[in-house]
Design a protein around this motif. Structure first.
Motif, PDB file in Angstrom:
ATOM      1  N   GLN A 297       0.840  -1.211   0.000  1.00 38.88           N
ATOM      2  CA  GLN A 297       0.000   0.000   0.000  1.00 38.88           C
ATOM      3  C   GLN A 297       0.870   1.255   0.000  1.00 38.88           C
ATOM      4  N   LEU A 298       1.975   1.175   0.754  1.00 40.28           N
ATOM      5  CA  LEU A 298       2.893   2.321   0.743  1.00 40.28           C
ATOM      6  C   LEU A 298       3.552   2.448  -0.636  1.00 40.28           C
ATOM      7  N   LEU A 299       3.914   1.312  -1.198  1.00 39.39           N
ATOM      8  CA  LEU A 299       4.512   1.353  -2.543  1.00 39.39           C
ATOM      9  C   LEU A 299       3.528   1.981  -3.536  1.00 39.39           C
ATOM     10  N   ASN A 300       2.245   1.650  -3.403  1.00 36.80           N
ATOM     11  CA  ASN A 300       1.237   2.239  -4.300  1.00 36.80           C
ATOM     12  C   ASN A 300       1.215   3.766  -4.188  1.00 36.80           C
ATOM     13  N   LYS A 301       1.388   4.262  -2.957  1.00 36.21           N
ATOM     14  CA  LYS A 301       1.397   5.728  -2.772  1.00 36.21           C
ATOM     15  C   LYS A 301       2.611   6.337  -3.477  1.00 36.21           C
ATOM     16  N   ILE A 302       3.734   5.637  -3.373  1.00 35.50           N
ATOM     17  CA  ILE A 302       4.952   6.136  -4.034  1.00 35.50           C
ATOM     18  C   ILE A 302       4.745   6.132  -5.551  1.00 35.50           C
ATOM     19  N   ILE A 303       4.124   5.067  -6.049  1.00 36.53           N
ATOM     20  CA  ILE A 303       3.863   4.954  -7.495  1.00 36.53           C
ATOM     21  C   ILE A 303       2.979   6.115  -7.956  1.00 36.53           C
TER      22      ILE A 303
ATOM     23  N   ALA B 294       2.569   9.003  -6.464  1.00 39.82           N
ATOM     24  CA  ALA B 294       3.294  10.279  -6.350  1.00 39.82           C
ATOM     25  C   ALA B 294       4.207  10.500  -7.547  1.00 39.82           C
ATOM     26  N   CYS B 295       4.668   9.418  -8.143  1.00 41.82           N
ATOM     27  CA  CYS B 295       5.539   9.531  -9.325  1.00 41.82           C
ATOM     28  C   CYS B 295       4.731   9.799 -10.601  1.00 41.82           C
ATOM     29  N   GLY B 296       3.406   9.695 -10.488  1.00 41.51           N
ATOM     30  CA  GLY B 296       2.567   9.926 -11.675  1.00 41.51           C
ATOM     31  C   GLY B 296       2.258   8.655 -12.444  1.00 41.51           C
ATOM     32  N   TRP B 297       2.497   7.500 -11.812  1.00 38.11           N
ATOM     33  CA  TRP B 297       2.241   6.233 -12.487  1.00 38.11           C
ATOM     34  C   TRP B 297       1.056   5.517 -11.868  1.00 38.11           C
ATOM     35  N   LYS B 298       0.618   4.481 -12.579  1.00 37.60           N
ATOM     36  CA  LYS B 298      -0.308   3.495 -12.008  1.00 37.60           C
ATOM     37  C   LYS B 298       0.475   2.192 -11.891  1.00 37.60           C
ATOM     38  N   ARG B 299       0.026   1.333 -11.000  1.00 33.69           N
ATOM     39  CA  ARG B 299       0.712   0.038 -10.849  1.00 33.69           C
ATOM     40  C   ARG B 299       0.860  -0.681 -12.188  1.00 33.69           C
TER      41      ARG B 299
ATOM     42  N   ILE C  96       6.168  -5.507 -11.642  1.00 28.70           N
ATOM     43  CA  ILE C  96       6.555  -5.661 -10.239  1.00 28.70           C
ATOM     44  C   ILE C  96       6.782  -7.132  -9.923  1.00 28.70           C
ATOM     45  N   CYS C  97       7.943  -7.434  -9.380  1.00 32.02           N
ATOM     46  CA  CYS C  97       8.216  -8.825  -8.985  1.00 32.02           C
ATOM     47  C   CYS C  97       9.197  -8.817  -7.807  1.00 32.02           C
ATOM     48  N   ASN C  98       9.693  -9.968  -7.480  1.00 32.67           N
ATOM     49  CA  ASN C  98      10.556 -10.133  -6.310  1.00 32.67           C
ATOM     50  C   ASN C  98      11.759 -10.994  -6.647  1.00 32.67           C
ATOM     51  N   ILE C  99      12.717 -11.003  -5.733  1.00 30.24           N
ATOM     52  CA  ILE C  99      13.848 -11.939  -5.853  1.00 30.24           C
ATOM     53  C   ILE C  99      13.313 -13.377  -5.777  1.00 30.24           C
ATOM     54  N   LEU C 100      12.403 -13.641  -4.828  1.00 26.02           N
ATOM     55  CA  LEU C 100      11.794 -14.974  -4.712  1.00 26.02           C
ATOM     56  C   LEU C 100      10.338 -14.950  -5.177  1.00 26.02           C
ATOM     57  N   ARG C 101       9.885 -16.094  -5.664  1.00 28.54           N
ATOM     58  CA  ARG C 101       8.489 -16.250  -6.087  1.00 28.54           C
ATOM     59  C   ARG C 101       7.654 -17.030  -5.072  1.00 28.54           C
ATOM     60  N   CYS C 102       8.249 -17.381  -3.949  1.00 29.44           N
ATOM     61  CA  CYS C 102       7.529 -18.076  -2.875  1.00 29.44           C
ATOM     62  C   CYS C 102       7.789 -17.357  -1.563  1.00 29.44           C
ATOM     63  N   ARG C 103       6.832 -17.467  -0.662  1.00 27.42           N
ATOM     64  CA  ARG C 103       6.979 -16.836   0.648  1.00 27.42           C
ATOM     65  C   ARG C 103       7.901 -17.675   1.544  1.00 27.42           C
ATOM     66  N   PRO C 104       8.970 -17.062   2.068  1.00 23.74           N
ATOM     67  CA  PRO C 104       9.763 -17.783   3.062  1.00 23.74           C
ATOM     68  C   PRO C 104       8.969 -17.854   4.372  1.00 23.74           C
ATOM     69  N   PRO C 105       8.889 -19.040   4.993  1.00 26.61           N
ATOM     70  CA  PRO C 105       8.089 -19.159   6.220  1.00 26.61           C
ATOM     71  C   PRO C 105       8.494 -18.118   7.253  1.00 26.61           C
TER      72      PRO C 105
ATOM     73  N   LEU D 281      11.272  12.692 -16.907  1.00 28.38           N
ATOM     74  CA  LEU D 281       9.924  12.922 -16.384  1.00 28.38           C
ATOM     75  C   LEU D 281       9.983  13.814 -15.153  1.00 28.38           C
ATOM     76  N   GLU D 282       8.824  14.351 -14.826  1.00 26.65           N
ATOM     77  CA  GLU D 282       8.724  15.141 -13.594  1.00 26.65           C
ATOM     78  C   GLU D 282       7.580  14.599 -12.776  1.00 26.65           C
ATOM     79  N   PRO D 283       7.689  14.612 -11.451  1.00 25.23           N
ATOM     80  CA  PRO D 283       6.539  14.177 -10.661  1.00 25.23           C
ATOM     81  C   PRO D 283       5.374  15.123 -10.878  1.00 25.23           C
ATOM     82  N   PRO D 284       4.134  14.612 -10.900  1.00 20.47           N
ATOM     83  CA  PRO D 284       2.991  15.512 -11.102  1.00 20.47           C
ATOM     84  C   PRO D 284       2.865  16.481  -9.935  1.00 20.47           C
ATOM     85  N   VAL D 285       2.337  17.647 -10.225  1.00 20.00           N
ATOM     86  CA  VAL D 285       2.117  18.620  -9.140  1.00 20.00           C
ATOM     87  C   VAL D 285       0.966  18.075  -8.292  1.00 20.00           C
ATOM     88  N   PRO D 286       1.170  17.973  -6.939  1.00 24.75           N
ATOM     89  CA  PRO D 286       0.104  17.350  -6.125  1.00 24.75           C
ATOM     90  C   PRO D 286      -1.173  18.196  -6.107  1.00 24.75           C
TER      91      PRO D 286
END
Ligand code: URA
Length: 273
Positions: free
Chosen positions: A147-153, A155-160, A165-174, A268-273
Motif C-alpha cells: 500500500q505504501l509502494l502504491n502511494k509512491i507509485i 506520487a511519481c505519476g504512475w499506475k501500478r 513488479i516482482c521479487n527476488i523470490l516467487r515463494c513466501r519464506p516461512p 519525467l517530472e513528478p505531477p504537481v500534487p
C-alpha cells in the motif's frame, strides 16, 4: 488415466516456450548453485547460462555491473511485440507455479507469486519475497508495504499497471525470514527470464535483499542509493524497502529523493500534487 509421457512432453514444451533451458532439480543441490554464475562474473557469462526468451532482443548495451555514465547513448528499443511477451510470461508463470526447487518453500507456500504488470514496462520494481498477503493473493506488494509502494507509485505519476513488479523470490519464506542464498539462486533463472522478457530500461531494487542479490552487492543499501548500476540492458537504482519506511518514516524523504532521481533520468517530472 493420463499419459505420463504426453504430460512430460507438454511440460517440456511449456518450459521451452517460457525460455527455460535448464531442467530444474527437485531439490537444491550444490551442482545447481554452482551452475548459477558467480555474481561478480560479467553478465556475458550469465547470458550464456540464462535463457534468452527471445533471441531477437537487441543487446546493444555492454553487460556487467558498472556505474552508468550520464552521457550514455540511447539504447535501441526492443521490437518484441507485446503479445509475444505476454505469452512468454504466461508460459514462465505456469512453469514457476509447479516449481519445487526449494523444497521448504514449495511445501509451505499457498501459491507462487510470479509478478504483475506491464510486459513492456519502462520500469521494473524488484522486491524481496512475498509475505503473507502476497502468498494469499498471488500478487506482489499487496500488503501494508504494497500500500505504501502504491502511494509512491502514484506520487511519481504512475499506475501500478504501468510498471512490472516482482521479487527476488516467487515463494513466501516461512515466517517472512530473509531468502537464503540457495533460494535466491534457485529463483534467479526465473527473475532473469522476466527481466529479459520485459526488457525494462530501469530497474528499482527495493531494499538490501533485492539490491544485494541482483547486483551481488554487500554494500549497505544507504550507500547504494543515488547511483546508477547496470544489469544487462537496464539501469538499476537501489533504495530503501517500503517495509523499512513503515518502521522508519524518516526514510521516506530519501526514498522520494531517489524517485525524483529516477524520474529526472527518465526525462519525467513528478505531477504537481
Ligand atoms: N515485500 C516484498 O519485498 N515483496 C512483496 O511482494 C511484498 C512485500
Amino acid at each position: 488415466m493420463s499419459n505420463p509421457s504426453r504430460a512430460l512432453r507438454q511440460t517440456l514444451r511449456d518450459w521451452q516456450s517460457a525460455g527455460l533451458t535448464h531442467l530444474p532439480h527437485a531439490e537444491p543441490t550444490a551442482a545447481l548453485v554452482a551452475e548459477t554464475p558467480a555474481r561478480g562474473d560479467t553478465r556475458d557469462d550469465e547470458a550464456a547460462a540464462v535463457p534468452l526468451p527471445d533471441k531477437s532482443l537487441p543487446d546493444n548495451q555492454p553487460s556487467g555491473i558498472v556505474d552508468v555514465p550520464q552521457s550514455e547513448p540511447n539504447r535501441i528499443e526492443s521490437t518484441v511485440p507485446r503479445a509475444k511477451r505476454v505469452q512468454q510470461l504466461e508460459a514462465l508463470a505456469a512453469v514457476v507455479s509447479r516449481c519445487v526447487r526449494c523444497q521448504e518453500l514449495a511445501e509451505t507456500r499457498t501459491q507462487t507469486v510470479f509478478g504483475v504488470g506491464n510486459p513492456e514496462a519502462r520500469v521494473m520494481f524488484i522486491g524481496e519475497a512475498p509475505g503473507a498477503d502476497e502468498d494469499a493473493q498471488g500478487e506482489p506488494f499487496v500488503g501494508k508495504a504494497g500500500q505504501l509502494l502504491n502511494k509512491i507509485i502514484t506520487a511519481c505519476g504512475w499506475k501500478r499497471e504501468d510498471l512490472y513488479i516482482c521479487n527476488i523470490l516467487r515463494c513466501r519464506p516461512p515466517g517472512n525470514r530473509n531468502p537464503s542464498p540457495v533460494e535466491a539462486a534457485n529463483c534467479r533463472e526465473y527473475l532473469d527470464a522476466q527481466i529479459r522478457t520485459v526488457d525494462p530500461e530501469y530497474i528499482v531494487c527495493w531494499g538490501s535483499v533485492a539490491a544485494g542479490n541482483l547486483l551481488d552487492e554487500t554494500t549497505p543499501i544507504g550507500r547504494l542509493r543515488q547511483k546508477w548500476f547496470r544489469y544487462g540492458r537496464a539501469k538499476v537504482l537501489c533504495t530503501y524497502h517500503p517495509s523499512y519506511l513503515l518502521r522508519n518514516p524518516s526514510a521516506k524523504k530519501p526514498v522520494w529523493d531517489d524517485m525524483k532521481f529516477l524520474l529526472s533520468e527518465m526525462g519525467l517530472e513528478p505531477p504537481v500534487p
